[in-house]
Design a protein around this motif. Sequence first.
Motif, PDB file in Angstrom:
ATOM      1  N   PHE A 206       0.820  -1.211   0.000  1.00 40.29           N
ATOM      2  CA  PHE A 206       0.000   0.000   0.000  1.00 40.29           C
ATOM      3  C   PHE A 206       0.857   1.267   0.000  1.00 40.29           C
ATOM      4  CE2 PHE A 206      -3.125   3.066   0.978  1.00 40.29           C
ATOM      5  CZ  PHE A 206      -4.365   2.503   0.719  1.00 40.29           C
ATOM      6  N   GLU A 207       1.815   1.330   0.914  1.00 44.28           N
ATOM      7  CA  GLU A 207       2.632   2.536   1.034  1.00 44.28           C
ATOM      8  C   GLU A 207       3.436   2.780  -0.226  1.00 44.28           C
ATOM      9  OE1 GLU A 207       5.871   4.625   4.076  1.00 44.28           O
ATOM     10  OE2 GLU A 207       5.262   2.529   4.365  1.00 44.28           O
ATOM     11  N   SER A 208       4.009   1.708  -0.778  1.00 45.64           N
ATOM     12  CA  SER A 208       4.814   1.841  -1.995  1.00 45.64           C
ATOM     13  C   SER A 208       3.979   2.309  -3.177  1.00 45.64           C
ATOM     14  CB  SER A 208       5.487   0.511  -2.320  1.00 45.64           C
ATOM     15  OG  SER A 208       6.161   0.570  -3.558  1.00 45.64           O
ATOM     16  N   GLU A 209       2.768   1.752  -3.307  1.00 48.20           N
ATOM     17  CA  GLU A 209       1.900   2.131  -4.424  1.00 48.20           C
ATOM     18  C   GLU A 209       1.433   3.578  -4.285  1.00 48.20           C
ATOM     19  OE1 GLU A 209       0.825   0.412  -7.266  1.00 48.20           O
ATOM     20  OE2 GLU A 209       2.521  -0.823  -6.685  1.00 48.20           O
ATOM     21  N   LEU A 210       1.158   3.989  -3.067  1.00 46.54           N
ATOM     22  CA  LEU A 210       0.622   5.321  -2.854  1.00 46.54           C
ATOM     23  C   LEU A 210       1.715   6.393  -2.940  1.00 46.54           C
ATOM     24  CD1 LEU A 210      -2.155   6.573  -2.280  1.00 46.54           C
ATOM     25  CD2 LEU A 210      -1.574   6.546   0.153  1.00 46.54           C
ATOM     26  N   PHE A 211       2.832   6.143  -2.275  1.00 48.26           N
ATOM     27  CA  PHE A 211       3.872   7.168  -2.177  1.00 48.26           C
ATOM     28  C   PHE A 211       5.095   6.913  -3.067  1.00 48.26           C
ATOM     29  CE2 PHE A 211       2.016   7.478   2.263  1.00 48.26           C
ATOM     30  CZ  PHE A 211       1.209   8.551   1.935  1.00 48.26           C
ATOM     31  N   HIS A 213       8.576   4.388  -4.256  1.00 53.25           N
ATOM     32  CA  HIS A 213       9.726   3.866  -3.519  1.00 53.25           C
ATOM     33  C   HIS A 213      11.018   4.187  -4.256  1.00 53.25           C
ATOM     34  CE1 HIS A 213       8.697   0.405  -6.251  1.00 53.25           C
ATOM     35  NE2 HIS A 213       9.989   0.528  -6.500  1.00 53.25           N
ATOM     36  N   GLU A 214      12.111   4.092  -3.520  1.00 48.46           N
ATOM     37  CA  GLU A 214      13.432   4.284  -4.091  1.00 48.46           C
ATOM     38  C   GLU A 214      14.030   2.929  -4.484  1.00 48.46           C
ATOM     39  OE1 GLU A 214      14.547   7.074  -4.888  1.00 48.46           O
ATOM     40  OE2 GLU A 214      13.369   8.476  -3.686  1.00 48.46           O
ATOM     41  N   LYS A 215      15.021   2.965  -5.326  1.00 39.79           N
ATOM     42  CA  LYS A 215      15.716   1.748  -5.728  1.00 39.79           C
ATOM     43  C   LYS A 215      16.333   1.084  -4.500  1.00 39.79           C
ATOM     44  CE  LYS A 215      19.432   0.096  -8.736  1.00 39.79           C
ATOM     45  NZ  LYS A 215      20.466   0.481  -9.743  1.00 39.79           N
ATOM     46  N   GLY A 216      16.084  -0.232  -4.358  1.00 40.78           N
ATOM     47  CA  GLY A 216      16.635  -0.979  -3.241  1.00 40.78           C
ATOM     48  C   GLY A 216      15.881  -0.829  -1.949  1.00 40.78           C
ATOM     49  N   ALA A 217      14.718  -0.165  -1.977  1.00 37.49           N
ATOM     50  CA  ALA A 217      13.944   0.046  -0.747  1.00 37.49           C
ATOM     51  C   ALA A 217      13.503  -1.278  -0.140  1.00 37.49           C
ATOM     52  CB  ALA A 217      12.732   0.932  -1.025  1.00 37.49           C
ATOM     53  N   TYR A 218      13.261  -2.283  -0.954  1.00 37.68           N
ATOM     54  CA  TYR A 218      12.890  -3.619  -0.491  1.00 37.68           C
ATOM     55  C   TYR A 218      13.230  -4.607  -1.588  1.00 37.68           C
ATOM     56  CZ  TYR A 218       8.736  -2.383  -3.218  1.00 37.68           C
ATOM     57  OH  TYR A 218       7.896  -1.963  -4.206  1.00 37.68           O
ATOM     58  N   THR A 219      13.166  -5.877  -1.284  1.00 34.27           N
ATOM     59  CA  THR A 219      13.495  -6.919  -2.257  1.00 34.27           C
ATOM     60  C   THR A 219      12.598  -6.788  -3.482  1.00 34.27           C
ATOM     61  OG1 THR A 219      14.130  -8.408  -0.471  1.00 34.27           O
ATOM     62  CG2 THR A 219      13.713  -9.403  -2.628  1.00 34.27           C
ATOM     63  N   GLY A 220      13.204  -6.690  -4.634  1.00 34.58           N
ATOM     64  CA  GLY A 220      12.443  -6.558  -5.868  1.00 34.58           C
ATOM     65  C   GLY A 220      12.318  -5.129  -6.357  1.00 34.58           C
ATOM     66  N   ARG A 264       8.817   8.871  -0.102  1.00 31.57           N
ATOM     67  CA  ARG A 264       8.838   7.574  -0.766  1.00 31.57           C
ATOM     68  C   ARG A 264       9.398   6.524   0.190  1.00 31.57           C
ATOM     69  NH1 ARG A 264      11.376   8.424  -6.856  1.00 31.57           N
ATOM     70  NH2 ARG A 264       9.595   9.535  -7.775  1.00 31.57           N
ATOM     71  N   VAL A 265       9.000   5.273  -0.005  1.00 35.54           N
ATOM     72  CA  VAL A 265       9.555   4.184   0.799  1.00 35.54           C
ATOM     73  C   VAL A 265      11.057   4.102   0.526  1.00 35.54           C
ATOM     74  CG1 VAL A 265       9.515   1.696   1.228  1.00 35.54           C
ATOM     75  CG2 VAL A 265       7.379   2.917   0.746  1.00 35.54           C
ATOM     76  N   GLY A 266      11.842   4.060   1.582  1.00 36.44           N
ATOM     77  CA  GLY A 266      13.287   3.974   1.438  1.00 36.44           C
ATOM     78  C   GLY A 266      13.973   5.306   1.273  1.00 36.44           C
TER      79      GLY A 266
END
Length: 458
Positions: A206-211, A213-220, A264-266
Amino acid sequence: MTKAKYLAGQAVPEQPELASYLEALPEPHILVDEQYRIVASNAAYRAAFSPGASVIGRTCYEVSHHFTVPCDQAGETCPRARLRETGQRERVLHLHHTPQGEAYVNIELTPVRDTQGREAWFVEKMEPLRIAQGEPAARGLVGRAAPFRQMLELVARVGPSNASVLLLGESGTGKELVAAAVHDASERASRPFVVVDCASMPESLFESELFGHEKGAYTGAHAAKAGLVEAAGGGTLFLDEVGDIPLAMQVKLLRLLESGTYRRVGSTELRRADVRLVSATHRNLESMVAAGTFRNDLYYRLSTFPILLPPLRERRGDLPLLAAALLARVAPGRNLSLAQQAIKRLDDYSFPGNVRELRNVLERAALLSDSNVISAAAIERALPRKSADAAQLGTGARIGASLRVSGGERSLSLKEQEAEALRTALLNHHGNREALARALGISLRTLYRKLRELKDIG
Protein backbone atom coordinates in the motif's frame (compact mmCIF):
# COMPACT_ATOMS: atom_id res chain seq x y z
CA MET A 1 -39.09 53.67 -7.82
CA THR A 2 -37.12 53.30 -11.04
CA LYS A 3 -38.92 51.23 -13.65
CA ALA A 4 -38.02 49.69 -17.00
CA LYS A 5 -39.50 51.26 -20.14
CA TYR A 6 -41.11 49.06 -22.75
CA LEU A 7 -40.61 50.34 -26.29
CA ALA A 8 -42.01 48.39 -29.26
CA GLY A 9 -42.39 45.32 -27.06
CA GLN A 10 -38.79 45.59 -25.83
CA ALA A 11 -37.89 46.28 -22.21
CA VAL A 12 -35.17 48.86 -21.75
CA PRO A 13 -33.80 49.47 -18.24
CA GLU A 14 -33.21 53.07 -17.33
CA GLN A 15 -29.60 52.14 -16.43
CA PRO A 16 -28.25 51.23 -19.89
CA GLU A 17 -24.79 50.87 -18.39
CA LEU A 18 -26.01 47.74 -16.53
CA ALA A 19 -27.21 46.12 -19.74
CA SER A 20 -23.91 47.10 -21.39
CA TYR A 21 -22.01 45.51 -18.50
CA LEU A 22 -23.94 42.24 -18.86
CA GLU A 23 -23.26 42.15 -22.59
CA ALA A 24 -19.52 42.11 -21.96
CA LEU A 25 -19.65 39.10 -19.60
CA PRO A 26 -18.58 35.71 -21.01
CA GLU A 27 -21.14 33.68 -19.04
CA PRO A 28 -24.87 33.72 -19.88
CA HIS A 29 -26.62 36.54 -17.97
CA ILE A 30 -30.09 38.05 -17.95
CA LEU A 31 -31.68 40.97 -16.09
CA VAL A 32 -35.24 40.38 -14.88
CA ASP A 33 -37.74 42.70 -13.21
CA GLU A 34 -40.04 42.09 -10.23
CA GLN A 35 -42.59 40.38 -12.50
CA TYR A 36 -39.97 37.85 -13.71
CA ARG A 37 -39.83 39.55 -17.14
CA ILE A 38 -36.49 39.55 -18.93
CA VAL A 39 -35.46 43.17 -19.54
CA ALA A 40 -31.95 42.48 -20.85
CA SER A 41 -29.87 39.50 -21.97
CA ASN A 42 -26.29 39.16 -23.14
CA ALA A 43 -24.92 37.42 -26.24
CA ALA A 44 -23.80 34.37 -24.25
CA TYR A 45 -27.33 33.80 -22.95
CA ARG A 46 -28.94 34.21 -26.35
CA ALA A 47 -26.47 31.78 -27.92
CA ALA A 48 -26.93 29.16 -25.20
CA PHE A 49 -30.67 29.30 -24.56
CA SER A 50 -32.50 31.14 -27.32
CA PRO A 51 -30.54 31.42 -30.57
CA GLY A 52 -32.43 33.34 -33.22
CA ALA A 53 -35.34 34.32 -30.95
CA SER A 54 -35.80 37.36 -28.75
CA VAL A 55 -36.38 36.79 -25.03
CA ILE A 56 -37.03 40.43 -24.07
CA GLY A 57 -40.39 40.85 -22.35
CA ARG A 58 -40.83 37.09 -21.79
CA THR A 59 -40.69 35.60 -18.31
CA CYS A 60 -37.56 33.75 -17.23
CA TYR A 61 -39.54 30.69 -16.14
CA GLU A 62 -41.28 30.44 -19.54
CA VAL A 63 -37.98 30.59 -21.44
CA SER A 64 -36.02 28.33 -19.10
CA HIS A 65 -38.62 25.73 -18.10
CA HIS A 66 -41.62 26.23 -20.39
CA PHE A 67 -43.62 26.87 -17.21
CA THR A 68 -46.69 29.10 -17.04
CA VAL A 69 -46.03 30.02 -13.39
CA PRO A 70 -42.86 30.90 -11.43
CA CYS A 71 -40.53 28.01 -10.60
CA ASP A 72 -41.44 27.79 -6.93
CA GLN A 73 -45.10 27.34 -7.90
CA ALA A 74 -44.20 24.51 -10.29
CA GLY A 75 -42.16 22.31 -7.96
CA GLU A 76 -38.71 23.84 -8.62
CA THR A 77 -36.48 25.56 -6.10
CA CYS A 78 -36.62 29.22 -7.05
CA PRO A 79 -33.62 31.37 -6.05
CA ARG A 80 -35.97 34.37 -5.84
CA ALA A 81 -37.86 32.71 -2.97
CA ARG A 82 -34.60 32.19 -1.06
CA LEU A 83 -33.46 35.70 -1.85
CA ARG A 84 -36.66 37.16 -0.36
CA GLU A 85 -35.68 35.55 2.94
CA THR A 86 -32.00 36.48 2.94
CA GLY A 87 -31.84 39.62 0.78
CA GLN A 88 -28.52 38.35 -0.53
CA ARG A 89 -27.15 36.53 -3.56
CA GLU A 90 -28.45 32.96 -3.88
CA ARG A 91 -27.49 29.90 -5.93
CA VAL A 92 -29.55 26.92 -7.11
CA LEU A 93 -29.25 24.10 -9.63
CA HIS A 94 -32.00 23.91 -12.28
CA LEU A 95 -32.82 21.67 -15.22
CA HIS A 96 -33.24 24.05 -18.17
CA HIS A 97 -34.55 23.71 -21.69
CA THR A 98 -31.89 24.40 -24.30
CA PRO A 99 -31.79 23.94 -28.10
CA GLN A 100 -29.81 20.73 -27.45
CA GLY A 101 -32.30 19.36 -24.93
CA GLU A 102 -32.61 19.63 -21.16
CA ALA A 103 -29.41 20.47 -19.31
CA TYR A 104 -28.40 21.21 -15.74
CA VAL A 105 -27.58 24.86 -15.11
CA ASN A 106 -26.13 26.58 -12.06
CA ILE A 107 -28.06 29.80 -11.41
CA GLU A 108 -26.68 32.63 -9.32
CA LEU A 109 -29.20 35.38 -8.55
CA THR A 110 -28.12 38.85 -7.37
CA PRO A 111 -30.54 41.66 -6.43
CA VAL A 112 -30.09 45.12 -7.96
CA ARG A 113 -31.52 47.87 -5.77
CA ASP A 114 -32.92 51.21 -6.89
CA THR A 115 -32.16 54.58 -5.32
CA GLN A 116 -34.74 53.91 -2.62
CA GLY A 117 -33.04 50.62 -1.64
CA ARG A 118 -35.75 48.38 -3.08
CA GLU A 119 -35.02 45.28 -5.16
CA ALA A 120 -35.98 46.57 -8.60
CA TRP A 121 -34.17 44.00 -10.76
CA PHE A 122 -32.37 40.69 -10.45
CA VAL A 123 -29.27 39.60 -12.35
CA GLU A 124 -29.25 35.89 -13.19
CA LYS A 125 -25.89 34.31 -14.03
CA MET A 126 -26.19 30.87 -15.63
CA GLU A 127 -23.41 28.31 -15.95
CA PRO A 128 -24.24 25.03 -17.69
CA LEU A 129 -23.13 22.06 -15.60
CA ARG A 130 -21.33 19.72 -18.00
CA ILE A 131 -20.88 16.86 -15.55
CA ALA A 132 -24.49 15.61 -15.60
CA GLN A 133 -27.47 15.35 -17.93
CA GLY A 134 -31.21 15.22 -17.44
CA GLU A 135 -31.65 12.87 -20.39
CA PRO A 136 -29.80 9.78 -21.73
CA ALA A 137 -26.15 10.51 -22.50
CA ALA A 138 -23.14 8.56 -23.70
CA ARG A 139 -21.13 9.27 -20.55
CA GLY A 140 -21.30 10.89 -17.14
CA LEU A 141 -24.07 11.19 -14.56
CA VAL A 142 -27.69 10.88 -15.66
CA GLY A 143 -30.80 11.58 -13.61
CA ARG A 144 -33.72 13.85 -12.76
CA ALA A 145 -35.08 12.49 -9.45
CA ALA A 146 -35.04 14.85 -6.47
CA PRO A 147 -32.43 12.88 -4.44
CA PHE A 148 -30.12 12.81 -7.48
CA ARG A 149 -30.51 16.54 -8.02
CA GLN A 150 -29.81 17.27 -4.35
CA MET A 151 -26.62 15.24 -4.60
CA LEU A 152 -25.68 16.98 -7.84
CA GLU A 153 -26.16 20.42 -6.30
CA LEU A 154 -23.64 19.50 -3.59
CA VAL A 155 -21.18 18.33 -6.26
CA ALA A 156 -21.61 21.62 -8.12
CA ARG A 157 -21.00 23.62 -4.94
CA VAL A 158 -17.91 21.79 -3.72
CA GLY A 159 -16.37 21.11 -7.13
CA PRO A 160 -14.65 24.50 -7.65
CA SER A 161 -13.07 24.39 -4.17
CA ASN A 162 -10.11 22.37 -2.88
CA ALA A 163 -12.07 20.88 0.03
CA SER A 164 -11.69 17.16 0.75
CA VAL A 165 -14.86 15.31 -0.25
CA LEU A 166 -16.18 12.06 1.27
CA LEU A 167 -18.68 10.13 -0.85
CA LEU A 168 -20.99 7.86 1.14
CA GLY A 169 -23.50 5.27 0.00
CA GLU A 170 -24.16 1.68 -0.93
CA SER A 171 -22.09 -0.32 -3.38
CA GLY A 172 -23.01 0.30 -6.99
CA THR A 173 -24.35 3.84 -6.60
CA GLY A 174 -21.66 5.34 -8.84
CA LYS A 175 -19.10 6.78 -6.43
CA GLU A 176 -16.28 6.79 -8.98
CA LEU A 177 -18.47 8.65 -11.48
CA VAL A 178 -19.37 11.23 -8.84
CA ALA A 179 -15.71 11.58 -7.85
CA ALA A 180 -14.86 12.20 -11.50
CA ALA A 181 -17.66 14.79 -11.62
CA VAL A 182 -16.15 16.60 -8.61
CA HIS A 183 -12.82 16.62 -10.46
CA ASP A 184 -14.39 17.83 -13.72
CA ALA A 185 -16.17 20.67 -11.88
CA SER A 186 -12.88 21.91 -10.41
CA GLU A 187 -10.07 24.06 -11.71
CA ARG A 188 -8.00 20.86 -11.77
CA ALA A 189 -10.13 19.32 -14.52
CA SER A 190 -7.30 19.44 -17.07
CA ARG A 191 -4.93 17.63 -14.68
CA PRO A 192 -4.87 13.88 -13.80
CA PHE A 193 -7.71 12.05 -12.06
CA VAL A 194 -6.07 9.06 -10.35
CA VAL A 195 -8.07 6.23 -8.76
CA VAL A 196 -6.69 4.22 -5.82
CA ASP A 197 -8.61 0.99 -5.14
CA CYS A 198 -7.95 0.64 -1.43
CA ALA A 199 -9.90 -2.63 -1.06
CA SER A 200 -7.81 -4.61 -3.56
CA MET A 201 -4.36 -3.29 -2.62
CA PRO A 202 -2.27 -5.64 -0.42
CA GLU A 203 -1.26 -4.02 2.87
CA SER A 204 2.42 -4.80 2.23
CA LEU A 205 2.37 -2.79 -1.01
CA PHE A 206 0.00 0.00 0.00
CA GLU A 207 2.63 2.54 1.03
CA SER A 208 4.81 1.84 -2.00
CA GLU A 209 1.90 2.13 -4.42
CA LEU A 210 0.62 5.32 -2.85
CA PHE A 211 3.87 7.17 -2.18
CA GLY A 212 6.37 5.37 -4.45
CA HIS A 213 9.73 3.87 -3.52
CA GLU A 214 13.43 4.28 -4.09
CA LYS A 215 15.72 1.75 -5.73
CA GLY A 216 16.64 -0.98 -3.24
CA ALA A 217 13.94 0.05 -0.75
CA TYR A 218 12.89 -3.62 -0.49
CA THR A 219 13.50 -6.92 -2.26
CA GLY A 220 12.44 -6.56 -5.87
CA ALA A 221 12.66 -2.74 -5.95
CA HIS A 222 15.16 -2.71 -8.82
CA ALA A 223 14.41 0.89 -9.78
CA ALA A 224 12.90 4.00 -8.23
CA LYS A 225 9.18 4.36 -8.85
CA ALA A 226 6.81 7.30 -8.45
CA GLY A 227 3.63 6.61 -6.49
CA LEU A 228 0.01 7.41 -7.24
CA VAL A 229 0.18 10.63 -5.20
CA GLU A 230 2.90 11.86 -7.52
CA ALA A 231 0.98 10.67 -10.59
CA ALA A 232 -1.98 12.79 -9.49
CA GLY A 233 0.15 15.94 -9.18
CA GLY A 234 -1.94 19.05 -9.80
CA GLY A 235 -5.09 16.94 -10.09
CA THR A 236 -7.37 14.76 -7.96
CA LEU A 237 -6.55 11.61 -6.01
CA PHE A 238 -9.61 9.39 -5.52
CA LEU A 239 -9.36 6.87 -2.67
CA ASP A 240 -12.07 4.30 -3.34
CA GLU A 241 -13.21 2.23 -0.32
CA VAL A 242 -11.17 4.34 2.08
CA GLY A 243 -12.52 2.28 4.99
CA ASP A 244 -10.19 -0.55 3.90
CA ILE A 245 -7.00 1.46 4.42
CA PRO A 246 -4.77 -0.34 6.97
CA LEU A 247 -4.39 1.42 10.33
CA ALA A 248 -0.62 1.69 9.87
CA MET A 249 -1.15 3.61 6.63
CA GLN A 250 -3.82 5.90 8.00
CA VAL A 251 -1.33 8.01 9.97
CA LYS A 252 0.80 8.52 6.85
CA LEU A 253 -2.23 9.53 4.84
CA LEU A 254 -3.15 11.95 7.63
CA ARG A 255 0.30 13.53 7.34
CA LEU A 256 -0.25 14.00 3.61
CA LEU A 257 -3.57 15.73 4.26
CA GLU A 258 -2.32 17.96 7.06
CA SER A 259 1.06 19.00 5.68
CA GLY A 260 0.84 18.19 1.98
CA THR A 261 4.09 16.22 2.31
CA TYR A 262 5.13 12.57 2.07
CA ARG A 263 8.20 10.35 1.70
CA ARG A 264 8.84 7.57 -0.77
CA VAL A 265 9.55 4.18 0.80
CA GLY A 266 13.29 3.97 1.44
CA SER A 267 13.84 7.73 1.31
CA THR A 268 14.33 10.46 3.90
CA GLU A 269 13.58 13.23 1.40
CA LEU A 270 10.35 15.07 2.14
CA ARG A 271 8.30 15.61 -1.01
CA ARG A 272 5.43 18.04 -1.47
CA ALA A 273 2.15 16.95 -3.06
CA ASP A 274 -0.36 19.16 -4.87
CA VAL A 275 -3.47 16.98 -4.95
CA ARG A 276 -7.14 17.38 -4.14
CA LEU A 277 -8.44 14.37 -2.21
CA VAL A 278 -11.81 12.72 -2.84
CA SER A 279 -12.59 9.50 -0.96
CA ALA A 280 -15.47 7.06 -0.92
CA THR A 281 -16.79 4.23 1.21
CA HIS A 282 -19.88 2.09 1.70
CA ARG A 283 -18.89 1.58 5.34
CA ASN A 284 -20.00 3.46 8.44
CA LEU A 285 -16.76 5.24 9.30
CA GLU A 286 -18.18 6.68 12.51
CA SER A 287 -18.79 3.14 13.79
CA MET A 288 -15.27 2.17 12.74
CA VAL A 289 -13.89 5.17 14.66
CA ALA A 290 -15.83 4.04 17.74
CA ALA A 291 -14.47 0.50 17.29
CA GLY A 292 -10.91 1.77 16.96
CA THR A 293 -10.43 0.51 13.39
CA PHE A 294 -10.35 3.94 11.80
CA ARG A 295 -8.53 7.01 13.06
CA ASN A 296 -10.76 9.75 14.40
CA ASP A 297 -8.47 12.55 13.17
CA LEU A 298 -8.27 11.06 9.66
CA TYR A 299 -12.05 10.71 9.50
CA TYR A 300 -12.53 14.42 10.17
CA ARG A 301 -9.88 15.36 7.62
CA LEU A 302 -11.53 13.23 4.94
CA SER A 303 -15.10 14.30 5.67
CA THR A 304 -14.76 18.06 5.25
CA PHE A 305 -17.63 17.88 2.75
CA PRO A 306 -19.61 14.60 2.88
CA ILE A 307 -22.02 13.74 0.05
CA LEU A 308 -24.54 10.90 0.34
CA LEU A 309 -25.26 9.10 -2.93
CA PRO A 310 -28.89 7.93 -3.13
CA PRO A 311 -29.58 4.23 -3.82
CA LEU A 312 -31.46 3.32 -6.99
CA ARG A 313 -34.64 2.47 -5.06
CA GLU A 314 -34.88 6.17 -4.09
CA ARG A 315 -34.53 7.17 -7.76
CA ARG A 316 -37.36 5.11 -9.26
CA GLY A 317 -38.35 7.89 -11.65
CA ASP A 318 -34.84 7.76 -13.10
CA LEU A 319 -35.00 4.07 -14.04
CA PRO A 320 -36.21 4.51 -17.67
CA LEU A 321 -33.71 7.33 -18.15
CA LEU A 322 -30.83 5.32 -16.72
CA ALA A 323 -31.83 2.23 -18.70
CA ALA A 324 -31.79 4.15 -21.99
CA ALA A 325 -28.38 5.64 -21.20
CA LEU A 326 -26.89 2.31 -20.09
CA LEU A 327 -28.22 0.41 -23.11
CA ALA A 328 -26.44 2.88 -25.37
CA ARG A 329 -23.23 2.24 -23.43
CA VAL A 330 -23.35 -1.56 -23.22
CA ALA A 331 -24.57 -2.09 -26.80
CA PRO A 332 -23.44 0.88 -28.89
CA GLY A 333 -24.79 0.88 -32.42
CA ARG A 334 -27.76 -1.41 -31.75
CA ASN A 335 -30.28 1.35 -30.94
CA LEU A 336 -31.90 -0.78 -28.22
CA SER A 337 -34.97 0.20 -26.24
CA LEU A 338 -37.15 -1.41 -23.57
CA ALA A 339 -40.75 -2.56 -23.99
CA GLN A 340 -43.14 -0.98 -21.50
CA GLN A 341 -43.60 -4.28 -19.66
CA ALA A 342 -39.82 -4.66 -19.46
CA ILE A 343 -39.58 -1.28 -17.74
CA LYS A 344 -42.33 -2.34 -15.35
CA ARG A 345 -40.45 -5.56 -14.51
CA LEU A 346 -37.30 -3.57 -13.77
CA ASP A 347 -39.31 -1.19 -11.63
CA ASP A 348 -40.64 -4.12 -9.58
CA TYR A 349 -37.11 -5.33 -8.77
CA SER A 350 -35.26 -3.91 -5.75
CA PHE A 351 -31.73 -3.71 -7.28
CA PRO A 352 -29.58 -4.39 -4.22
CA GLY A 353 -26.56 -3.77 -6.47
CA ASN A 354 -27.95 -0.36 -7.51
CA VAL A 355 -26.91 1.19 -10.85
CA ARG A 356 -24.03 -1.28 -11.27
CA GLU A 357 -26.49 -4.18 -11.08
CA LEU A 358 -28.89 -2.41 -13.46
CA ARG A 359 -26.08 -2.15 -16.00
CA ASN A 360 -25.26 -5.86 -15.61
CA VAL A 361 -28.91 -6.86 -16.06
CA LEU A 362 -29.27 -4.70 -19.18
CA GLU A 363 -26.06 -6.06 -20.67
CA ARG A 364 -27.31 -9.63 -20.17
CA ALA A 365 -30.72 -8.72 -21.59
CA ALA A 366 -29.09 -7.15 -24.65
CA LEU A 367 -27.15 -10.37 -25.29
CA LEU A 368 -30.36 -12.41 -24.89
CA SER A 369 -32.34 -10.23 -27.33
CA ASP A 370 -32.29 -10.46 -31.12
CA SER A 371 -34.81 -7.65 -31.50
CA ASN A 372 -34.05 -3.96 -30.98
CA VAL A 373 -36.85 -3.87 -28.40
CA ILE A 374 -35.98 -5.77 -25.23
CA SER A 375 -38.99 -7.66 -23.90
CA ALA A 376 -40.08 -8.33 -20.33
CA ALA A 377 -39.21 -12.00 -20.91
CA ALA A 378 -35.61 -11.06 -21.75
CA ILE A 379 -35.39 -8.95 -18.61
CA GLU A 380 -36.79 -11.84 -16.57
CA ARG A 381 -34.07 -14.13 -17.92
CA ALA A 382 -31.42 -11.51 -17.24
CA LEU A 383 -32.37 -10.96 -13.61
CA PRO A 384 -30.62 -13.12 -10.96
CA ARG A 385 -32.53 -16.38 -10.71
CA LYS A 386 -32.31 -18.32 -7.45
CA SER A 387 -31.27 -15.35 -5.37
CA ALA A 388 -33.34 -12.66 -7.07
CA ASP A 389 -35.58 -12.22 -4.05
CA ALA A 390 -33.43 -13.74 -1.32
CA ALA A 391 -30.13 -11.98 -1.91
CA GLN A 392 -31.10 -8.39 -1.31
CA LEU A 393 -27.65 -7.20 -0.26
CA GLY A 394 -26.91 -3.87 1.40
CA THR A 395 -29.73 -1.59 2.45
CA GLY A 396 -31.73 -2.90 -0.49
CA ALA A 397 -32.72 -5.83 1.75
CA ARG A 398 -36.37 -6.36 2.51
CA ILE A 399 -37.31 -3.83 5.16
CA GLY A 400 -40.10 -6.01 6.50
CA ALA A 401 -37.72 -8.74 7.67
CA SER A 402 -37.78 -9.35 11.41
CA LEU A 403 -35.86 -11.31 14.03
CA ARG A 404 -37.29 -13.00 17.13
CA VAL A 405 -35.47 -11.99 20.31
CA SER A 406 -36.45 -13.10 23.85
CA GLY A 407 -39.90 -14.16 22.76
CA GLY A 408 -40.60 -10.87 20.96
CA GLU A 409 -39.76 -9.42 17.58
CA ARG A 410 -37.56 -6.56 16.49
CA SER A 411 -36.76 -5.21 13.05
CA LEU A 412 -33.55 -6.45 11.51
CA SER A 413 -30.84 -3.85 11.29
CA LEU A 414 -29.60 -3.12 7.79
CA LYS A 415 -26.35 -4.98 8.60
CA GLU A 416 -28.29 -8.03 9.77
CA GLN A 417 -30.52 -7.96 6.67
CA GLU A 418 -27.45 -7.98 4.45
CA ALA A 419 -25.81 -10.82 6.39
CA GLU A 420 -28.96 -12.97 6.30
CA ALA A 421 -29.44 -12.32 2.58
CA LEU A 422 -25.85 -13.28 1.84
CA ARG A 423 -26.13 -16.49 3.87
CA THR A 424 -29.26 -17.39 1.90
CA ALA A 425 -27.48 -16.71 -1.38
CA LEU A 426 -24.54 -18.90 -0.36
CA LEU A 427 -26.87 -21.79 0.55
CA ASN A 428 -28.80 -21.57 -2.73
CA HIS A 429 -25.86 -21.04 -5.06
CA HIS A 430 -23.74 -24.03 -6.17
CA GLY A 431 -21.40 -22.35 -8.65
CA ASN A 432 -18.09 -20.57 -8.06
CA ARG A 433 -17.65 -17.18 -6.41
CA GLU A 434 -17.42 -15.36 -9.75
CA ALA A 435 -20.79 -16.77 -10.83
CA LEU A 436 -22.31 -15.79 -7.47
CA ALA A 437 -21.04 -12.25 -7.84
CA ARG A 438 -22.63 -12.04 -11.31
CA ALA A 439 -25.91 -13.42 -9.95
CA LEU A 440 -25.95 -10.79 -7.22
CA GLY A 441 -25.07 -7.99 -9.63
CA ILE A 442 -21.94 -6.98 -7.72
CA SER A 443 -18.22 -7.15 -8.45
CA LEU A 444 -16.10 -10.09 -7.32
CA ARG A 445 -14.06 -7.69 -5.14
CA THR A 446 -17.25 -6.48 -3.42
CA LEU A 447 -18.40 -10.08 -2.85
CA TYR A 448 -15.13 -11.06 -1.16
CA ARG A 449 -15.30 -7.96 1.02
CA LYS A 450 -18.85 -8.84 2.09
CA LEU A 451 -17.80 -12.44 2.82
CA ARG A 452 -15.03 -11.16 5.10
CA GLU A 453 -17.55 -8.95 6.91
CA LEU A 454 -19.92 -11.93 7.23
CA LYS A 455 -17.11 -13.95 8.84
CA ASP A 456 -16.50 -11.12 11.31
CA ILE A 457 -20.20 -11.02 12.22
CA GLY A 458 -20.21 -14.78 12.82
